[in-house]
Design a protein around this motif. Structure first.
Motif, PDB file in Angstrom:
ATOM      1  N   GLY A  26       0.848  -1.181   0.000  1.00 25.88           N
ATOM      2  CA  GLY A  26       0.000   0.000   0.000  1.00 25.88           C
ATOM      3  C   GLY A  26       0.880   1.226   0.000  1.00 25.88           C
ATOM      4  O   GLY A  26       2.087   1.126   0.199  1.00 25.88           O
ATOM      5  N   GLU A  27       0.259   2.392  -0.233  1.00 27.92           N
ATOM      6  CA  GLU A  27       1.037   3.620  -0.287  1.00 27.92           C
ATOM      7  C   GLU A  27       1.069   4.273   1.086  1.00 27.92           C
ATOM      8  O   GLU A  27       0.456   3.778   2.035  1.00 27.92           O
ATOM      9  N   SER A  28       1.752   5.406   1.200  1.00 31.74           N
ATOM     10  CA  SER A  28       1.788   6.056   2.499  1.00 31.74           C
ATOM     11  C   SER A  28       0.378   6.473   2.893  1.00 31.74           C
ATOM     12  O   SER A  28      -0.418   6.885   2.047  1.00 31.74           O
ATOM     13  N   GLY A  29       0.057   6.291   4.154  1.00 32.07           N
ATOM     14  CA  GLY A  29      -1.280   6.617   4.607  1.00 32.07           C
ATOM     15  C   GLY A  29      -2.268   5.476   4.431  1.00 32.07           C
ATOM     16  O   GLY A  29      -3.441   5.601   4.771  1.00 32.07           O
ATOM     17  N   SER A  30      -1.811   4.330   3.915  1.00 37.89           N
ATOM     18  CA  SER A  30      -2.728   3.207   3.710  1.00 37.89           C
ATOM     19  C   SER A  30      -3.021   2.473   5.014  1.00 37.89           C
ATOM     20  O   SER A  30      -3.948   1.680   5.079  1.00 37.89           O
ATOM     21  N   GLY A  31      -2.208   2.716   6.041  1.00 39.38           N
ATOM     22  CA  GLY A  31      -2.409   2.049   7.322  1.00 39.38           C
ATOM     23  C   GLY A  31      -1.561   0.809   7.498  1.00 39.38           C
ATOM     24  O   GLY A  31      -1.630   0.139   8.521  1.00 39.38           O
ATOM     25  N   LYS A  32      -0.698   0.503   6.500  1.00 42.85           N
ATOM     26  CA  LYS A  32       0.051  -0.746   6.580  1.00 42.85           C
ATOM     27  C   LYS A  32       1.049  -0.773   7.739  1.00 42.85           C
ATOM     28  O   LYS A  32       1.200  -1.790   8.406  1.00 42.85           O
ATOM     29  N   SER A  33       1.699   0.361   8.013  1.00 38.12           N
ATOM     30  CA  SER A  33       2.663   0.380   9.118  1.00 38.12           C
ATOM     31  C   SER A  33       1.967   0.329  10.479  1.00 38.12           C
ATOM     32  O   SER A  33       2.467  -0.301  11.414  1.00 38.12           O
ATOM     33  N   THR A  34       0.815   0.967  10.571  1.00 38.04           N
ATOM     34  CA  THR A  34       0.033   0.900  11.816  1.00 38.04           C
ATOM     35  C   THR A  34      -0.408  -0.545  12.073  1.00 38.04           C
ATOM     36  O   THR A  34      -0.289  -1.056  13.191  1.00 38.04           O
ATOM     37  N   PHE A  35      -0.881  -1.185  11.032  1.00 34.97           N
ATOM     38  CA  PHE A  35      -1.304  -2.585  11.146  1.00 34.97           C
ATOM     39  C   PHE A  35      -0.127  -3.452  11.596  1.00 34.97           C
ATOM     40  O   PHE A  35      -0.254  -4.296  12.484  1.00 34.97           O
ATOM     41  N   ALA A  36       1.043  -3.192  11.001  1.00 35.31           N
ATOM     42  CA  ALA A  36       2.241  -3.963  11.348  1.00 35.31           C
ATOM     43  C   ALA A  36       2.573  -3.803  12.833  1.00 35.31           C
ATOM     44  O   ALA A  36       2.884  -4.784  13.519  1.00 35.31           O
ATOM     45  N   LYS A  37       2.503  -2.578  13.326  1.00 39.30           N
ATOM     46  CA  LYS A  37       2.830  -2.349  14.742  1.00 39.30           C
ATOM     47  C   LYS A  37       1.844  -3.062  15.651  1.00 39.30           C
ATOM     48  O   LYS A  37       2.217  -3.587  16.699  1.00 39.30           O
ATOM     49  N   ALA A  38       0.593  -3.088  15.243  1.00 36.25           N
ATOM     50  CA  ALA A  38      -0.396  -3.803  16.042  1.00 36.25           C
ATOM     51  C   ALA A  38      -0.127  -5.308  16.023  1.00 36.25           C
ATOM     52  O   ALA A  38      -0.310  -5.994  17.023  1.00 36.25           O
ATOM     53  N   LEU A  39       0.362  -5.817  14.895  1.00 35.04           N
ATOM     54  CA  LEU A  39       0.626  -7.252  14.782  1.00 35.04           C
ATOM     55  C   LEU A  39       1.718  -7.715  15.744  1.00 35.04           C
ATOM     56  O   LEU A  39       1.722  -8.853  16.188  1.00 35.04           O
ATOM     57  N   VAL A  40       2.647  -6.818  16.075  1.00 35.61           N
ATOM     58  CA  VAL A  40       3.691  -7.202  17.033  1.00 35.61           C
ATOM     59  C   VAL A  40       3.371  -6.706  18.450  1.00 35.61           C
ATOM     60  O   VAL A  40       4.204  -6.778  19.338  1.00 35.61           O
ATOM     61  N   GLY A  41       2.162  -6.191  18.630  1.00 36.54           N
ATOM     62  CA  GLY A  41       1.739  -5.817  19.973  1.00 36.54           C
ATOM     63  C   GLY A  41       2.208  -4.453  20.435  1.00 36.54           C
ATOM     64  O   GLY A  41       2.162  -4.150  21.627  1.00 36.54           O
ATOM     65  N   LEU A  42       2.670  -3.619  19.514  1.00 35.78           N
ATOM     66  CA  LEU A  42       3.127  -2.276  19.912  1.00 35.78           C
ATOM     67  C   LEU A  42       1.968  -1.293  20.022  1.00 35.78           C
ATOM     68  O   LEU A  42       2.069  -0.275  20.684  1.00 35.78           O
ATOM     69  N   ILE A  43       0.868  -1.585  19.313  1.00 36.71           N
ATOM     70  CA  ILE A  43      -0.325  -0.737  19.389  1.00 36.71           C
ATOM     71  C   ILE A  43      -1.489  -1.662  19.706  1.00 36.71           C
ATOM     72  O   ILE A  43      -1.577  -2.765  19.155  1.00 36.71           O
ATOM     73  N   GLU A  44      -2.364  -1.206  20.578  1.00 34.27           N
ATOM     74  CA  GLU A  44      -3.519  -2.039  20.884  1.00 34.27           C
ATOM     75  C   GLU A  44      -4.684  -1.646  19.982  1.00 34.27           C
ATOM     76  O   GLU A  44      -4.980  -0.463  19.833  1.00 34.27           O
ATOM     77  N   PRO A  45      -5.338  -2.642  19.358  1.00 32.54           N
ATOM     78  CA  PRO A  45      -6.466  -2.308  18.486  1.00 32.54           C
ATOM     79  C   PRO A  45      -7.629  -1.697  19.277  1.00 32.54           C
ATOM     80  O   PRO A  45      -7.831  -2.040  20.440  1.00 32.54           O
ATOM     81  N   SER A  46      -8.360  -0.788  18.631  1.00 30.93           N
ATOM     82  CA  SER A  46      -9.548  -0.217  19.268  1.00 30.93           C
ATOM     83  C   SER A  46     -10.688  -1.237  19.253  1.00 30.93           C
ATOM     84  O   SER A  46     -11.483  -1.308  20.171  1.00 30.93           O
ATOM     85  N   GLU A  47     -10.758  -1.993  18.150  1.00 27.33           N
ATOM     86  CA  GLU A  47     -11.751  -3.067  18.060  1.00 27.33           C
ATOM     87  C   GLU A  47     -11.095  -4.286  17.449  1.00 27.33           C
ATOM     88  O   GLU A  47     -10.113  -4.165  16.738  1.00 27.33           O
ATOM     89  N   GLY A  48     -11.664  -5.464  17.725  1.00 31.60           N
ATOM     90  CA  GLY A  48     -11.108  -6.695  17.206  1.00 31.60           C
ATOM     91  C   GLY A  48      -9.938  -7.162  18.061  1.00 31.60           C
ATOM     92  O   GLY A  48      -9.565  -6.481  19.017  1.00 31.60           O
ATOM     93  N   ALA A  49      -9.395  -8.316  17.718  1.00 28.84           N
ATOM     94  CA  ALA A  49      -8.330  -8.863  18.551  1.00 28.84           C
ATOM     95  C   ALA A  49      -7.194  -9.389  17.694  1.00 28.84           C
ATOM     96  O   ALA A  49      -7.401  -9.829  16.560  1.00 28.84           O
ATOM     97  N   ILE A  50      -5.991  -9.317  18.240  1.00 31.08           N
ATOM     98  CA  ILE A  50      -4.837  -9.939  17.603  1.00 31.08           C
ATOM     99  C   ILE A  50      -4.307 -10.974  18.586  1.00 31.08           C
ATOM    100  O   ILE A  50      -4.033 -10.649  19.737  1.00 31.08           O
TER     101      ILE A  50
END
Lengths: 258, 322
Positions: free
Chosen positions: A40-64
């Motif tokens: 995806g391009e910048s602003g697509s959310g891919k880096s945010t998603f990546a950080k959540a996948l390693v537990g650096l950001i907690e999702p607002s909804e849903g679970a990892i």
């Protein structure tokens, strides 16, 4: 096929309550030995998603979940903690400038795995050799290493935690073509030899195509297309994917007008 | 002198504070043509392109050997004053995309008007600015004219930079990795824009990049640099499909856009050459799998017909191809 280690189900991430979410309904499932690309391009959310996948950001909804346990329940010392590791885009920023390559890796071994001092140094040397770092470079600090060498140290440090999966966010975008080839070959080899699962986040479709079996295409926080990499790239079904691939001017205009 | 190329470098050498970063560049670009200079970091491509627009002085550098010709005129020894009257008019630079290229506290329009006036177009500078913004395909020129740089996206700012660079109708436009920090779709639009502007105006375009897929998209000819030297030059299709020099081959085989999928990418052994101690003889020889005794001698560019050239002693033995 082995059971997935890392599973995200309909994850939504908001940085601020009133702002549009950075990720909406993001789902992914990765087992050891699998390779999944997120493009995806910048602003697509891919880096945010990546950080959540390693537990650096907690999702607002849903679970990892890691090995069935949600990240929010995993404590620092829990065995699940080490099973998913992250490799960042800028290896220089990711390394402590005062530690030599050997100390960087040995520290991870002793902190995460409890390996005692002298043994940690020895194992660090072995890990650094296994990622192809020149033996003369193990005593050097990051400043004295090339970009490709630094990224090897970062990968060796991630491996020191004995992960099942690494999430690599643009691991080669700061590297020259020839250094990039070395790092991509290394990741492919670690997958083949150790059964390492890899989530590769990249804006570079050629890199993702080269190394992954599955791919997710993200745009404005949403996954707009997913499937086997070869199928998605040779016959994209979403106009935005076609635009990314530079396929079709008509589709490009359509996606831009959306 | 009407037949002289817009730009020609002949065995051009450039030194920065006494260190020779570029030792032998041989390139030529004519009106209406696009030449890509491709290379990895440390190859000297950026210093080379700075020399084309006379910006070496600011880096503490100078042309230390060979010749640089603009429209047939030798400008190798020109001082800053001579370059100042030429820059923006005969030659212009599009820098890398960054927020720093425009003054953050001055509206885009004022910056453009200032540039246009400095180029001698005092009358109707505003109209000319709007015309330029339209030429670089910005949707709402009036709005962009009134905006501050931070109110524009990276792609829009880079269009403004291109508008500024063509304000003086240069015969030679030098673009230094102008799309590197931009997203793929924006990158593609900017490349198309540069190509169209170049074709419409008949100016010569020199495009510096590390990205071979960009070379394929924009250029007619390519010059590959390694360790401060042009090691292969020729039409893009020939060089990228049937490279002659072992380094060009290695680059193509290491690049996932061109390498076969599912197989390891080729790795160039060893480290890039160091300008503090360039290797003797052929500079790629310490890393080259084809190196033999003769490679201890310097390898100048040799012509191979079809306007191709390569700096390798062993092209005939290795044969062309990937």
């Amino acid at each position: 096929m082995s059971a997935p280690v890392l599973v995200a189900e309909q994850v939504t991430i908001r940085y601020r309550g009133d702002a549009p979410p950075a990720v909406v309904d993001g789902s992914i499932s990765v087992a050891a030995g699998e390779t999944v690309g997120i493009v995806g391009e910048s602003g697509s959310g891919k880096s945010t998603f990546a950080k959540a996948l390693v537990g650096l950001i907690e999702p607002s909804e849903g679970a990892i979940r890691v090995a069935g346990r949600p990240w929010r329940e995993v404590r620092r010392r829990d065995p699940e903690r080490r099973r998913v590791q992250m490799i960042f885009q800028d290896p220089y920023a990711a390394l402590n400038p005062r530690l030599t390559a050997r100390r960087s890796v040995a520290e991870a071994l002793s902190v995460v795995r409890g390996v005692p001092g002298a043994e940690a140094d020895e194992q660090a040397d072995e890990l650094l050799a296994s990622v192809g770092l020149d033996a003369r470079a193990v005593d050097l600090r990051p400043r004295a290493l090339s970009g490709g060498q630094r990224q090897r140290v970062v990968i060796a440090r991630a491996l020191a935690c004995d992960p099942d999966i690494v999430v690599a966010d643009e691991p080669t975008s700061s590297l020259d073509v020839s250094a990039q080839a070395q790092v991509l070959n290394l990741l492919a080899r670690l997958r083949a030899e150790r059964g390492l699962g890899i989530v590769l986040i990249s804006h570079d479709l050629a890199v993702v195509r080269h190394i992954t079996d599955e791919v997710l295409v993200m745009r404005s926080g949403r996954i707009v297309e997913s499937g086997p990499t070869e199928a998605v790239m040779s016959a994209p079904s979403h106009p935005y994917t076609a635009t990314l691939l530079g396929r079709d001017a008509g589709a490009a205009a359509e996606a831009a007008a959306e | 002198m009407t037949d002289a190329p817009v730009l020609a470098a002949e065995r051009l050498a450039v030194s920065i504070r006494g260190m020779e970063l570029v030792s032998r560049v041989d390139v030529e670009v004519g009106a209406g043509q696009c030449l890509a200079i491709a290379g990895e970091s440390g190859s000297g491509k950026t210093v080379t392109c700075r020399s084309f627009v006379g910006l070496l002085g600011r880096l503490g550098g100078e042309v230390s050997g060979g010749r640089l010709l603009l429209g047939g005129e030798d400008v190798s020894r020109d001082d800053e004053r001579a370059w100042r009257s030429r820059r923006g008019r005969a030659v212009a630079l599009v820098p890398q995309a960054s927020l720093a290229s425009l003054n953050p506290v001055v509206r885009v329009g004022s910056q453009m008007v200032e540039t246009i006036r400095a180029l001698g177009g005092a009358r109707a500078a505003r109209g000319r600015a709007l015309e330029l913004l339209e030429q670089v395909r910005l949707d709402d020129p009036e709005r962009v004219f009134r905006s501050y740089p931070h109110q524009l996206s990276g792609g829009m700012r880079q269009r403004v930079m291109i508008a500024l660079s063509i304000a003086g109708r240069p015969r030679l436009l030098v673009a230094d990795e102008p799309t590197t920090a931009l997203d793929v779709t924006v990158q593609r639009q900017i490349l198309a824009l540069l190509r169209d502007l170049q074709r419409a105006s008949g100016m010569a375009l020199v495009f510096v990049t590390h990205d071979l897929s960009v070379v394929r998209e924009i250029a007619d000819r390519v010059a590959v640099m390694y360790a401060g030297e042009t090691i292969e030059t020729g039409p893009v299709a020939d060089v990228l499909q049937r490279p002659l020099h072992p380094y060009t081959r290695a680059l193509l085989a290491a690049d996932p856009t061109t390498a076969p999928r599912g197989r390891p990418l080729s790795e160039v052994p060893g480290k890039p050459a160091d300008p503090r101690s360039w290797p003797a003889g052929c500079r790629f020889q310490p890393r080259c799998e084809h190196a033999r005794e003769e490679c201890a001698a310097p390898a100048p560019l040799r012509s191979f017909g079809g306007s191709r050239a390569a700096a390798c002693h062993r092209v005939e033995q290795i044969g062309e191809g990937r």
